[in-house]
Design a protein around this motif. Structure first.
Motif, PDB file in Angstrom:
ATOM      1  N   UNK A  96       0.829  -1.207   0.000  1.00 58.22           N
ATOM      2  CA  UNK A  96       0.000   0.000   0.000  1.00 58.22           C
ATOM      3  C   UNK A  96       0.863   1.256   0.000  1.00 58.22           C
ATOM      4  N   UNK A  97       1.959   1.229   0.762  1.00 59.49           N
ATOM      5  CA  UNK A  97       2.860   2.381   0.791  1.00 59.49           C
ATOM      6  C   UNK A  97       3.514   2.596  -0.564  1.00 59.49           C
ATOM      7  N   UNK A  98       3.914   1.509  -1.240  1.00 56.14           N
ATOM      8  CA  UNK A  98       4.503   1.632  -2.575  1.00 56.14           C
ATOM      9  C   UNK A  98       3.499   2.174  -3.577  1.00 56.14           C
ATOM     10  N   UNK A  99       2.268   1.712  -3.464  1.00 54.37           N
ATOM     11  CA  UNK A  99       1.225   2.205  -4.375  1.00 54.37           C
ATOM     12  C   UNK A  99       0.992   3.701  -4.179  1.00 54.37           C
ATOM     13  N   UNK A 100       0.951   4.156  -2.941  1.00 58.20           N
ATOM     14  CA  UNK A 100       0.758   5.571  -2.673  1.00 58.20           C
ATOM     15  C   UNK A 100       1.934   6.390  -3.180  1.00 58.20           C
ATOM     16  N   UNK A 101       3.170   5.861  -2.970  1.00 58.58           N
ATOM     17  CA  UNK A 101       4.349   6.578  -3.472  1.00 58.58           C
ATOM     18  C   UNK A 101       4.329   6.654  -4.991  1.00 58.58           C
ATOM     19  N   UNK A 102       3.930   5.550  -5.638  1.00 54.87           N
ATOM     20  CA  UNK A 102       3.853   5.560  -7.105  1.00 54.87           C
ATOM     21  C   UNK A 102       2.830   6.554  -7.616  1.00 54.87           C
ATOM     22  N   UNK A 103       1.653   6.598  -6.967  1.00 52.64           N
ATOM     23  CA  UNK A 103       0.615   7.557  -7.395  1.00 52.64           C
ATOM     24  C   UNK A 103       1.087   8.994  -7.218  1.00 52.64           C
ATOM     25  N   UNK A 104       1.812   9.222  -6.127  1.00 63.54           N
ATOM     26  CA  UNK A 104       2.300  10.587  -5.886  1.00 63.54           C
ATOM     27  C   UNK A 104       3.322  10.998  -6.930  1.00 63.54           C
ATOM     28  N   UNK A 105       4.243  10.070  -7.270  1.00 70.05           N
ATOM     29  CA  UNK A 105       5.235  10.366  -8.300  1.00 70.05           C
ATOM     30  C   UNK A 105       4.585  10.541  -9.673  1.00 70.05           C
TER      31      UNK A 105
END
Length: 429
Positions: free
Chosen positions: A11-20
């Protein structure tokens, strides 16, 4: 718990990817590369992705190019391990030529060089090729631990009985740097070359190394200290060495015996007698009981009373009975000396009892009986059975004249006629 952690990480990786992605979508960047009339224009995202892929392709190419070399390197190490293992097994089985060949070839691998060369040197020593063994040890010392190579050389010298060569190997080395086995060999070599006093100083290091434990350690300490006492140059050195010993060491039979012999040699028989008597008061020792009768005495003190006091607790000890006979002979108590010797022979005493019996007969000018006793002593020393005149077993022959010791309830010896008188005094039934 692990699944929950994994889900949270995803979930943290998904949020970081969406932010980038939001940042890149708002401004993808611009990259232009111009060279010799050529121009390449693209976004920063594409250029970064292309660079990562190019680096990955380069890493893969390098990996593929190095793969044959790494394969052969692993193969070489594997073969070296197999040769080392096979060589050690062959060394254990006594196949010296095979062990030397395998271990020498295994030494080509740097990781196995030292143990392989040491094993090959032992194989060469075992088959008697000392020159080849020295060459292998020299190679081990050049590219490995010189002390380990010296230890293997010392074991070779030990087999040949060359104690001075062992001391020459370790004299210049600090004791703290010596391997445990080297300390043991060094201590024995020092004692064998007349330097037992120095060896005594190494006993704490030998004890700490734990190369010897239990009875083996005690025996080695006793032998080293006894050698130091025997090698004492004068009475002052002997007294100093004896004074530095602990109370427990001063009652050990080999140490006390060595001190007593050297004290007598240096003219101090009183100190020898005192040391033996003090040790015997605290711990019984057949060896010291046998030595006690051979010690010379000064003054008018008779040792017979002291020795007879030990007879109460050890009435059947052959060595003590022979000692008592010697003391009785010195005081010219012939009958008692013969009685003690007959009891000693009945309890399995050997040549020493027959020899002493010969001395007793000779002192009384009974030459035939003395010659017979000396002949029996010589026969026993040769491993033959002492022949009696009636050709009966020795124990049965002596039983005719041997008188069993009888003691009262208080532990006081009683003569046979006293026992007979008591029996006669009993009222008739």
């Amino acid at each position: 718990m692990k699944r929950l952690v994994g889900l949270l990480a995803l979930l943290a990786l998904a949020l970081a990817g969406a932010w980038l992605w939001r940042i890149v979508a708002a401004d993808p960047g611009y990259v232009q590369i111009a060279l010799r009339g050529w121009s390449i224009e693209t976004t920063l995202v594409v250029a970064t992705t292309a660079l990562i892929l190019a680096l990955a392709a380069l890493w893969l190419v390098v990996k593929l190019l190095r793969m044959p070399g790494r394969y052969w390197s692993r193969r070489r190490r594997h073969v070296a391990r197999e040769r080392l293992a096979g060589g050690l097994v062959a060394l254990h089985e006594g196949r010296w030529h095979r062990a030397e060949r395998l271990l020498t070839r295994a030494a080509s691998e740097p990781q196995h060089r030292l143990p392989a060369l040491l094993g090959a040197a032992r194989a060469a020593q075992s088959r008697g090729d000392t020159q080849r063994a020295d060459e292998l040890l020299a190679q081990a010392g050049e590219r490995g631990d010189a002390l380990v190579a010296a230890l293997v050389a010392a074991r070779q010298h030990q087999r040949s009985g060359d104690a001075p060569a062992i001391t020459a190997l370790f004299d210049a080395q600090p004791v703290a740097a010596l391997p445990p086995r080297a300390i043991e060999l060094y201590v024995k070599a020092l004692a064998a070359t007349g330097r037992a006093g120095e060896a005594v100083g190494l006993l704490p290091a030998l004890r700490t190394s734990r190369v010897l434990e239990g009875d083996a350690l005690t025996q080695e300490e006793d032998a080293t200290i006894a050698a130091a006492l025997q090698q004492a140059a004068d009475a002052q050195t002997l007294a100093s060495t004896w004074g530095n010993l602990s109370r427990a060491q001063k009652i050990r039979a080999p140490i006390v015996a060595a001190y007593a012999r050297r004290a007598v040699d240096l003219g101090d028989s009183d100190a020898a007698v005192t040391a033996v008597e003090d040790a015997m008061r605290k711990r019984w020792s057949p060896e010291l009981a046998a030595i006690y009768g051979r010690l010379p005495r000064g003054g008018g003190r008779s040792p017979l009373k002291m020795a007879e006091s030990w007879l109460t607790a050890h009435p059947d000890d052959p060595g003590l009975l022979v000692t008592l006979a010697k003391l009785c002979r010195k005081e010219q108590i012939w009958g008692k000396a013969e009685d003690y010797l007959q009891r000693a022979l009945a309890h399995g005493a050997g040549a020493a009892a027959w020899e002493e019996l010969g001395h007793v007969h000779a002192a009384q000018h009974r030459n035939d009986a003395a010659a017979d006793a000396y002949a029996k002593a010589l026969a026993v020393q040769r491993g033959e059975r002492a022949q009696t005149r009636s050709d009966r077993p020795l124990r049965d022959e002596i039983a005719k004249v041997a008188v069993a010791e009888v003691r009262s309830d208080m532990g006081v010896p009683r003569l046979p006629y006293e026992e007979a008188d008591e029996d006669d005094a009993q009222p008739p039934a």
